[in-house]
Design a protein around this motif. Structure first.
Motif, PDB file in Angstrom:
ATOM      1  N   UNK A   1       0.841  -1.197   0.000  1.00 40.20           N
ATOM      2  CA  UNK A   1       0.000   0.000   0.000  1.00 40.20           C
ATOM      3  C   UNK A   1       0.878   1.250   0.000  1.00 40.20           C
ATOM      4  N   UNK A   2       0.435   2.307  -0.671  1.00 41.75           N
ATOM      5  CA  UNK A   2       1.198   3.558  -0.630  1.00 41.75           C
ATOM      6  C   UNK A   2       1.138   4.178   0.759  1.00 41.75           C
ATOM      7  N   UNK A   3       2.085   5.046   1.040  1.00 43.72           N
ATOM      8  CA  UNK A   3       2.128   5.710   2.332  1.00 43.72           C
ATOM      9  C   UNK A   3       0.963   6.699   2.452  1.00 43.72           C
ATOM     10  N   UNK A   4       0.323   6.698   3.605  1.00 42.62           N
ATOM     11  CA  UNK A   4      -0.794   7.623   3.827  1.00 42.62           C
ATOM     12  C   UNK A   4      -0.288   9.058   3.893  1.00 42.62           C
ATOM     13  N   UNK A   5      -1.101   9.978   3.417  1.00 43.43           N
ATOM     14  CA  UNK A   5      -0.803  11.408   3.505  1.00 43.43           C
ATOM     15  C   UNK A   5      -1.681  12.014   4.594  1.00 43.43           C
ATOM     16  N   UNK A   6      -1.142  12.928   5.356  1.00 46.68           N
ATOM     17  CA  UNK A   6      -1.882  13.496   6.487  1.00 46.68           C
ATOM     18  C   UNK A   6      -1.853  15.020   6.474  1.00 46.68           C
ATOM     19  N   UNK A   7      -2.911  15.574   7.045  1.00 46.33           N
ATOM     20  CA  UNK A   7      -3.006  17.023   7.242  1.00 46.33           C
ATOM     21  C   UNK A   7      -3.911  17.265   8.436  1.00 46.33           C
ATOM     22  N   UNK A   8      -3.795  18.423   9.042  1.00 45.73           N
ATOM     23  CA  UNK A   8      -4.665  18.796  10.165  1.00 45.73           C
ATOM     24  C   UNK A   8      -5.244  20.170   9.898  1.00 45.73           C
ATOM     25  N   UNK A   9      -6.567  20.275   9.912  1.00 46.05           N
ATOM     26  CA  UNK A   9      -7.210  21.565   9.722  1.00 46.05           C
ATOM     27  C   UNK A   9      -6.995  22.442  10.950  1.00 46.05           C
ATOM     28  N   UNK A  10      -7.214  23.734  10.800  1.00 41.31           N
ATOM     29  CA  UNK A  10      -6.973  24.671  11.899  1.00 41.31           C
ATOM     30  C   UNK A  10      -7.836  24.387  13.120  1.00 41.31           C
ATOM     31  N   UNK A  11      -8.994  23.783  12.899  1.00 42.06           N
ATOM     32  CA  UNK A  11      -9.881  23.495  14.036  1.00 42.06           C
ATOM     33  C   UNK A  11      -9.523  22.188  14.741  1.00 42.06           C
ATOM     34  N   UNK A  12      -8.458  21.522  14.292  1.00 45.73           N
ATOM     35  CA  UNK A  12      -7.999  20.315  14.968  1.00 45.73           C
ATOM     36  C   UNK A  12      -8.400  19.018  14.301  1.00 45.73           C
ATOM     37  N   UNK A  13      -9.193  19.075  13.226  1.00 45.12           N
ATOM     38  CA  UNK A  13      -9.607  17.853  12.539  1.00 45.12           C
ATOM     39  C   UNK A  13      -8.421  17.249  11.794  1.00 45.12           C
ATOM     40  N   UNK A  14      -8.093  16.019  12.150  1.00 47.69           N
ATOM     41  CA  UNK A  14      -6.999  15.308  11.497  1.00 47.69           C
ATOM     42  C   UNK A  14      -7.534  14.591  10.262  1.00 47.69           C
ATOM     43  N   UNK A  15      -6.828  14.733   9.146  1.00 47.82           N
ATOM     44  CA  UNK A  15      -7.233  14.140   7.877  1.00 47.82           C
ATOM     45  C   UNK A  15      -6.153  13.167   7.420  1.00 47.82           C
ATOM     46  N   UNK A  16      -6.565  11.952   7.058  1.00 45.00           N
ATOM     47  CA  UNK A  16      -5.642  10.946   6.542  1.00 45.00           C
ATOM     48  C   UNK A  16      -6.180  10.449   5.204  1.00 45.00           C
ATOM     49  N   UNK A  17      -5.358  10.539   4.169  1.00 42.21           N
ATOM     50  CA  UNK A  17      -5.763  10.133   2.823  1.00 42.21           C
ATOM     51  C   UNK A  17      -4.836   9.020   2.344  1.00 42.21           C
ATOM     52  N   UNK A  18      -5.422   7.955   1.841  1.00 45.62           N
ATOM     53  CA  UNK A  18      -4.665   6.832   1.297  1.00 45.62           C
ATOM     54  C   UNK A  18      -5.089   6.626  -0.150  1.00 45.62           C
ATOM     55  N   UNK A  19      -4.175   6.907  -1.068  1.00 44.60           N
ATOM     56  CA  UNK A  19      -4.462   6.708  -2.483  1.00 44.60           C
ATOM     57  C   UNK A  19      -4.422   5.223  -2.792  1.00 44.60           C
ATOM     58  N   UNK A  20      -5.451   4.754  -3.478  1.00 46.90           N
ATOM     59  CA  UNK A  20      -5.473   3.350  -3.878  1.00 46.90           C
ATOM     60  C   UNK A  20      -5.403   3.271  -5.397  1.00 46.90           C
ATOM     61  N   UNK A  21      -5.819   2.169  -5.949  1.00 44.11           N
ATOM     62  CA  UNK A  21      -5.748   1.942  -7.385  1.00 44.11           C
ATOM     63  C   UNK A  21      -6.521   3.010  -8.157  1.00 44.11           C
ATOM     64  N   UNK A  22      -5.821   3.834  -8.937  1.00 47.66           N
ATOM     65  CA  UNK A  22      -6.483   4.916  -9.674  1.00 47.66           C
ATOM     66  C   UNK A  22      -7.240   4.407 -10.896  1.00 47.66           C
ATOM     67  N   UNK A  23      -7.150   3.112 -11.159  1.00 46.66           N
ATOM     68  CA  UNK A  23      -7.927   2.556 -12.268  1.00 46.66           C
ATOM     69  C   UNK A  23      -9.369   2.302 -11.856  1.00 46.66           C
ATOM     70  N   UNK A  24      -9.634   2.356 -10.567  1.00 51.67           N
ATOM     71  CA  UNK A  24     -10.994   2.143 -10.062  1.00 51.67           C
ATOM     72  C   UNK A  24     -11.512   3.472  -9.504  1.00 51.67           C
ATOM     73  N   UNK A  25     -12.441   4.139 -10.186  1.00 55.38           N
ATOM     74  CA  UNK A  25     -12.847   5.513  -9.825  1.00 55.38           C
ATOM     75  C   UNK A  25     -13.844   5.573  -8.666  1.00 55.38           C
ATOM     76  N   UNK A  26     -13.446   5.036  -7.519  1.00 52.57           N
ATOM     77  CA  UNK A  26     -14.315   5.049  -6.342  1.00 52.57           C
ATOM     78  C   UNK A  26     -13.560   5.581  -5.141  1.00 52.57           C
ATOM     79  N   UNK A  27     -14.292   5.869  -4.083  1.00 50.69           N
ATOM     80  CA  UNK A  27     -13.688   6.323  -2.835  1.00 50.69           C
ATOM     81  C   UNK A  27     -14.577   5.899  -1.674  1.00 50.69           C
ATOM     82  N   UNK A  28     -14.006   5.877  -0.514  1.00 60.02           N
ATOM     83  CA  UNK A  28     -14.791   5.703   0.714  1.00 60.02           C
ATOM     84  C   UNK A  28     -14.179   6.603   1.768  1.00 60.02           C
TER      85      UNK A  28
END
Length: 232
Positions: A1-28
């Motif tokens: 799996x690719x390495x997760x990317x992270x960010x934190x909004x100013x209000x404290x919400x932590x965001x973690x994004x994991x890119x998966x197979x770009x041949x499948x145009x879906x997300x969860x």
């Protein structure tokens, strides 16, 4: 799996994004609120579960029916749950990437502006208590309940289903209070997996959640587990 990317909004919400197979145009995506059944009041076990279950039964913009119709139109899913003796409440959504903006709008709505209509609350309570009456006729359930009680005594972990008396007490005001105290950005984490990139969706998340106000991060007071043999 690719390495997760992270960010934190100013209000404290932590965001973690994991890119998966770009041949499948879906997300969860999943909003994890760090308060669950173990945050329920002692006389109202099941409050966190009821809050999660009723999130999509009416918001500041849409009725339950309207939300369902919009989700069905774009083939998306949206749901929520909270374990009775768990640490978190979870709101999930999934769909096609081409509908990401629409799903995000509904996802944000359900998380931030649920209304807990009184008629929906009463229907939920009636369904839950009626369902309990049926499940209590099953030997497997009764055996599991007695086993949990033998192991955990009066600890919340002993609960298999919420006590009916606690469910009956729940009001729309209780749900709104639990939501306002616990569904805050600095007590939450958003994870997104699929045909997406953090760079692409972060501006959208800023627009959706950037003005979501934080609050005192609630602390779950977990009762001490019974000593070995104390529950006998």
């Amino acid at each position: 799996l690719p390495k997760a990317q992270e960010a934190t909004l100013k209000n404290g919400l932590r965001v973690i994004v994991l890119e998966s197979n770009h041949r499948l145009p879906t997300f969860s995506m999943e909003m994890v609120v760090l308060s669950g059944g173990l945050s329920d009041p002692a006389d109202m076990h099941g409050l966190s579960g009821a809050t999660a279950a009723l999130l999509r039964e009416g918001t500041g913009k849409h009725t339950s029916k309207e939300l369902a119709e919009q989700l069905d139109t774009i083939g998306a899913t949206l749901g929520a749950n909270s374990g009775l003796s768990g640490f978190t409440s979870n709101v999930t959504a999934a769909g096609l990437v081409e509908n990401f903006d629409q799903v995000l709008d509904l996802f944000t709505e359900v998380i931030r502006t649920p209304k807990f209509p009184t008629d929906e609350v009463e229907r939920y309570k009636s369904r839950t208590i009626s369902g309990q009456q049926l499940i209590r006729g099953q030997a497997a359930f009764l055996a599991q309940e007695r086993l949990n009680q033998a192991i955990y005594g009066t600890h919340p972990a002993s609960l298999v289903i919420p006590p009916a008396d606690g469910i009956r007490k729940i009001t729309a005001a209780d749900l709104a209070r639990f939501h306002d105290e616990n569904y805050v950005p600095n007590n939450s984490m958003l994870t997104i997996v699929g045909d997406v990139t953090l760079k692409e969706i972060l501006p959208k998340l800023e627009r959706a959640f950037g003005d979501w106000k934080g609050g005192p991060a609630p602390k779950t007071a977990i009762p001490a587990a019974p000593a070995q043999g104390a529950a006998k």
